[in-house]
Design a protein around this motif. Structure first.
Motif, PDB file in Angstrom:
ATOM      1  N   SER A 180       0.842  -1.008  -0.002  1.00 47.75           N
ATOM      2  CA  SER A 180      -0.040  -0.047  -0.163  1.00 47.75           C
ATOM      3  C   SER A 180       0.863   1.025   0.173  1.00 47.75           C
ATOM      4  N   PRO A 181       0.261   2.620  -0.395  1.00 49.78           N
ATOM      5  CA  PRO A 181       1.175   3.932  -0.152  1.00 49.78           C
ATOM      6  C   PRO A 181       1.926   3.887   1.247  1.00 49.78           C
ATOM      7  N   PRO A 182       2.787   4.380   1.243  1.00 49.71           N
ATOM      8  CA  PRO A 182       3.675   4.367   2.646  1.00 49.71           C
ATOM      9  C   PRO A 182       2.693   5.149   3.518  1.00 49.71           C
ATOM     10  N   LEU A 183       2.524   4.758   4.820  1.00 54.13           N
ATOM     11  CA  LEU A 183       1.746   5.367   5.774  1.00 54.13           C
ATOM     12  C   LEU A 183       2.672   6.161   6.490  1.00 54.13           C
TER      13      LEU A 183
ATOM     14  N   ARG B 170      14.558  18.798   8.439  1.00 56.37           N
ATOM     15  CA  ARG B 170      15.235  18.118   9.257  1.00 56.37           C
ATOM     16  C   ARG B 170      14.335  17.398  10.223  1.00 56.37           C
ATOM     17  N   GLU B 171      13.242  16.929   9.725  1.00 57.69           N
ATOM     18  CA  GLU B 171      12.453  16.266  10.800  1.00 57.69           C
ATOM     19  C   GLU B 171      12.390  14.781  10.300  1.00 57.69           C
ATOM     20  N   LYS B 172      12.398  14.035  11.416  1.00 59.03           N
ATOM     21  CA  LYS B 172      12.397  12.557  11.045  1.00 59.03           C
ATOM     22  C   LYS B 172      10.977  11.964  11.324  1.00 59.03           C
ATOM     23  N   ALA B 173      10.202  11.367  10.224  1.00 59.15           N
ATOM     24  CA  ALA B 173       9.037  11.133  10.599  1.00 59.15           C
ATOM     25  C   ALA B 173       8.862   9.284  10.416  1.00 59.15           C
ATOM     26  N   GLN B 174       8.249   8.993  11.216  1.00 57.53           N
ATOM     27  CA  GLN B 174       7.898   7.263  11.105  1.00 57.53           C
ATOM     28  C   GLN B 174       7.007   7.166   9.932  1.00 57.53           C
ATOM     29  N   VAL B 175       7.487   5.963   9.151  1.00 54.50           N
ATOM     30  CA  VAL B 175       6.976   5.327   8.194  1.00 54.50           C
ATOM     31  C   VAL B 175       6.519   3.981   8.350  1.00 54.50           C
ATOM     32  N   CYS B 176       5.305   3.458   7.785  1.00 57.50           N
ATOM     33  CA  CYS B 176       4.629   2.271   8.119  1.00 57.50           C
ATOM     34  C   CYS B 176       4.365   1.651   6.626  1.00 57.50           C
TER      35      CYS B 176
ATOM     36  N   ASP C 177       0.755  -7.444   6.695  1.00 57.47           N
ATOM     37  CA  ASP C 177       2.451  -7.605   6.916  1.00 57.47           C
ATOM     38  C   ASP C 177       2.867  -5.920   7.264  1.00 57.47           C
ATOM     39  N   GLN C 178       3.844  -5.596   8.152  1.00 60.54           N
ATOM     40  CA  GLN C 178       4.197  -4.303   8.335  1.00 60.54           C
ATOM     41  C   GLN C 178       5.830  -4.351   8.084  1.00 60.54           C
ATOM     42  N   LEU C 179       6.355  -3.207   7.520  1.00 60.43           N
ATOM     43  CA  LEU C 179       7.698  -3.045   7.454  1.00 60.43           C
ATOM     44  C   LEU C 179       7.792  -1.526   8.088  1.00 60.43           C
TER      45      LEU C 179
END
Length: 748
Positions: free
Chosen positions: A611-614, A659-665, A707-709
């Motif tokens: 799916s598109p990156p969340l 310079r932000e670090k964003a979580q990606v699922c 499934d999650q990465l």
């Protein structure tokens, strides 16, 4: 559904989030099964429920002003654009009627009245070309052929209507996949009624033909406010959602119409013919709101030509003829002998309106050879009226269906190449006035014939546009299949497999507040939301529609600051779909259409899917809106967006700081530790950029949703601007999958 928005401390997240305009019931900040919709202290919205009203598109009531506004909100419109683009589809054929290919913009000249116009856009659409399927975007609406199948119930017998329905089915099979088809009926009781809007869905058109617009003839009627669908697909067969007693019910309806007509005297029949002309004139004016050339296939037995031209065309020694011959002119009924002048004028006005709307009538005498026991009574032979209507608009008259099939095949061939010209008239007043057009061919082949619209109407304030015109506008926007509109919006659709059932596809729609509100200054505002999922054949598989009522005194400041986010869902079987999300300001008419491609994987497939990156976004980013309770209860599924035991809402278009670090699922299926994962950042044109770092954990986690990465997007080195996050996974044995999502880097 229709709800009112109010703010109230504490809230929870709607169980499935969807697009731009619904309100949410909220009760405090404790967290039960549903995740939080807003942060503590952010105002949620309570809701009151009311079933959205489906309003028939009754053209016969236009003159009385009885058609309710679109989706029930009283309209107060404002114009938001000054530039008008006039599109002129042109067909050029040789002396044999075959299309002439290879022309360029330099070969054409457009005159608006007597003023030459600059051609600012030029496009060639060849329906017979193998390259058509490879177009990067859909065929423009103005270049697509539109067919309206109009069943004349008032002037036709039962067996004729049955034959006409079968002929309509046969006609559908000969059309090109890009052609759009609508169905309407004409009856003494309702006038011209639109059964289904111009749609690419042939299955829905077949249901419209079978039902002839009678709701009681459908097992399960669709509640689509734009009338792009008429019947629910669930559990239906090839015969569709039509009840078994359809023929008998339709027969009773048509028989009653014929009984009333047979009892009418001449004066009543002339009055009926006048009403017929005036109501079809209304239909013609409404059809002008539809872009491109329209072909009305009129399936009818017509009304007697005697009303138009008088008895002189009948020949023979009638009473009127004998009175004239003997000089007893006072005994001659001028209308009976020479026709009804008022009716003649009404017919000509109707035909002129069709010509101005770029409509060609192809009239079909569905009576064919009539038996001696014809029950038409005083109505007489209607062939002459059908000839008049066809020839008056440049169409053809057909006495049998076989000839119709041949003629339609010839027409489809001759119109297979369209040159779409566009110009921008200067200083065009928004007064709805009519402007004549002339298109000339410069240095064209000898004997070439050019066919184009005769003119166009200037825009008029939306407050003066009929509700049915607005429906046509919105239906065409949905059918266009490409992003458009002045409202800033984004959409995210993520398929979630459910064993043994259609996939649950949450649809998130984010709507920018300032561009949505525009210059509206009223007390309350309706946000109208529509969603459609179309498969590769143009069939509409599932839909949703909602209304969110906004109390601007309470919500206005938050709406302007945050915008709003709608959460709903679609139910889809495995396949690839075009999800089209439309959001409209019910007071100004401003809108946004956003299109997303959704691939629902097969349950037994071993290939990876993605799916598109969340990208989770902070709570309180938006005013939250949800789909109605009935839609929520349709599917009992777990909330699809979870990180461990924590729910989250992903952003349809993440807005990140430098310079932000964003979580990606990364959510998908058949993701295992054998995958190669590649992730990178491109600009909005797809070129890889320096700066920005993406890392992905290659150890997938098994969850109820798939499934999650998990990974991280670091915007360090990216200047403020628009970007794309691209991800590809490759399995050594089972193939690969790719997905992407747009994001912005903004200064805060």
């Amino acid at each position: 559904m229709k709800r009112a928005m109010h703010e109230d401390p504490g809230a929870r997240l709607p169980s499935p989030p969807e697009r731009q305009a619904e309100t949410d019931r909220r009760t405090g900040c404790q967290r039960p099964a549903a995740p939080p919709a807003c942060s503590p202290g952010e105002a949620p919205m309570s809701e009151r429920h009311r079933q959205a009203r489906w309003i028939p598109l009754a053209l016969g009531l236009l003159a009385l002003g009885l058609v309710a506004p679109l989706l029930g909100q009283k309209q107060k419109f404002s114009e938001s654009t000054d530039v008008v683009l006039v599109e002129v589809p042109v067909q050029v054929t040789d002396k044999n009627g075959d299309p002439i290919r290879g022309l360029t913009a330099a070969d054409f000249e457009i005159l608006d009245g007597k003023k030459p116009q600059e051609i600012v856009q030029f496009e060639v659409i060849d329906l017979m070309s193998a390259e058509l399927a490879e177009r990067p975007k859909p065929v423009p609406i103005a270049a697509r052929r539109h067919f309206l199948l109009l069943f004349d119930m008032a002037n036709s017998q039962i067996d004729s209507i049955v034959r006409a329905r079968q002929a309509a089915f046969d006609l559908l099979r000969g059309l090109h996949p890009t052609d759009l088809v609508a169905v309407a009926t004409y009856s003494l009781l309702h006038g011209a009624d639109l059964v289904i809007s111009f749609t690419s869905d042939r299955w829905q058109v077949e249901q419209a033909i079978r039902s002839l617009g009678s709701p009681e003839l459908l097992k399960q009627r669709s509640s689509d406010p734009l009338a792009l669908t008429i019947a629910e697909r669930e559990g239906s067969s090839d015969e569709g959602s039509i009840s078994e007693d359809m023929d008998s019910l339709a027969a009773e309806h048509v028989q009653e119409m014929n009984r009333l007509a047979a009892q009418a005297d001449r004066e009543a029949l002339v009055s009926e013919a006048k009403t017929y002309a005036k109501r079809l004139k209304d239909l013609a004016r409404v059809l002008d709101s539809v872009e491109g050339r329209k072909h009305v296939v009129l399936l009818s037995e017509g009304f007697s030509t005697e009303f138009l031209t008088g008895e002189q065309i009948q020949g023979g020694a009638s009473g009127g003829n004998r009175a004239v011959e003997s000089g007893r002119l006072w005994e001659v009924d001028s209308q009976e002998r020479y026709g009804n002048t008022e009716l003649q004028n009404d017919i000509e006005d109707m035909l002129e309106e069709f010509r101005r709307a770029d409509v060609i009538i192809q009239s079909v005498d569905i009576g064919g050879l009539r038996a001696g026991g014809d029950v038409r009574g005083q109505r007489g032979d209607g062939k002459g009226s059908l000839v008049t209507m066809a020839r008056g608009t440049g169409g053809g008259f057909f006495e049998n269906f076989n000839r119709l099939d041949e003629a339609m095949a010839e027409m489809i061939q001759s119109t297979s190449v369209t040159y779409l010209l566009a110009f921008q008239p200067k200083d065009l007043a928004p007064d709805g006035s009519y402007h004549k057009l002339k298109v000339r061919l410069k240095n064209g082949p000898r004997g070439a014939r050019i066919d184009h619209r005769a003119g166009y109407y200037a825009p008029k304030p939306l407050s003066e546009r009929l509700p049915i015109e607005q429906r046509f506008d919105l239906a065409e926007v949905v059918m266009s299949g490409y992003d458009q509109g002045t409202v800033e919006a984004n959409v995210l659709a993520t398929p979630i497999r459910v064993p043994g059932e259609p996939a649950y596809v949450p649809v998130l729609i984010e709507v920018d507040g300032p561009s949505f509100v525009g210059g509206f200054e009223g007390e309350s505002l309706n946000a109208e939301i529509f969603g459609y999922a179309l498969n590769d054949e143009g069939e509409i598989i599932d839909t949703f529609s909602e209304i969110a009522g906004m109390d601007m005194a309470k919500l206005g400041p938050s709406l302007l600051q945050k915008g709003f986010k709608f959460y709903g869902h679609l139910d889809l079987d495995p396949g690839t779909y075009s999800v089209r999300a439309l959001v409209r300001n019910g007071a100004t008419g401003d809108f946004a259409l956003r299109v997303a491609t959704v691939a629902v994987p097969e349950e037994d497939s071993a290939a990876p899917s993605l799916s598109p990156p969340l990208v989770p976004e902070p709570l309180g980013t938006w005013l939250m809106v949800r789909e109605g309770e009935a839609a929520q209860k349709e599917r009992q599924v777990d909330f699809p967006f979870m990180l461990g035991d924590q729910p989250f809402l992903p952003a349809a278009r993440p807005r990140l700081a430098p310079r932000e670090k964003a979580q990606v699922c990364l959510l998908g299926y058949n993701l295992d530790d054998k995958l190669e994962v590649e992730a990178w950042v491109t600009d909005h044109e797809g070129n890889e950029v320096k700066g920005g770092k993406v890392t992905v954990d290659k150890q997938p986690k098994r969850t109820k949703q798939g499934d999650q990465l998990l990974g991280e997007l670091d915007t360090k080195g990216l200047s403020p601007g628009e970007y794309q996050l691209q991800v590809t996974v490759r399995h050594p044995a089972n193939g690969s999958a790719s997905s992407s999502i747009p994001f912005e880097v903004v200064k805060r």
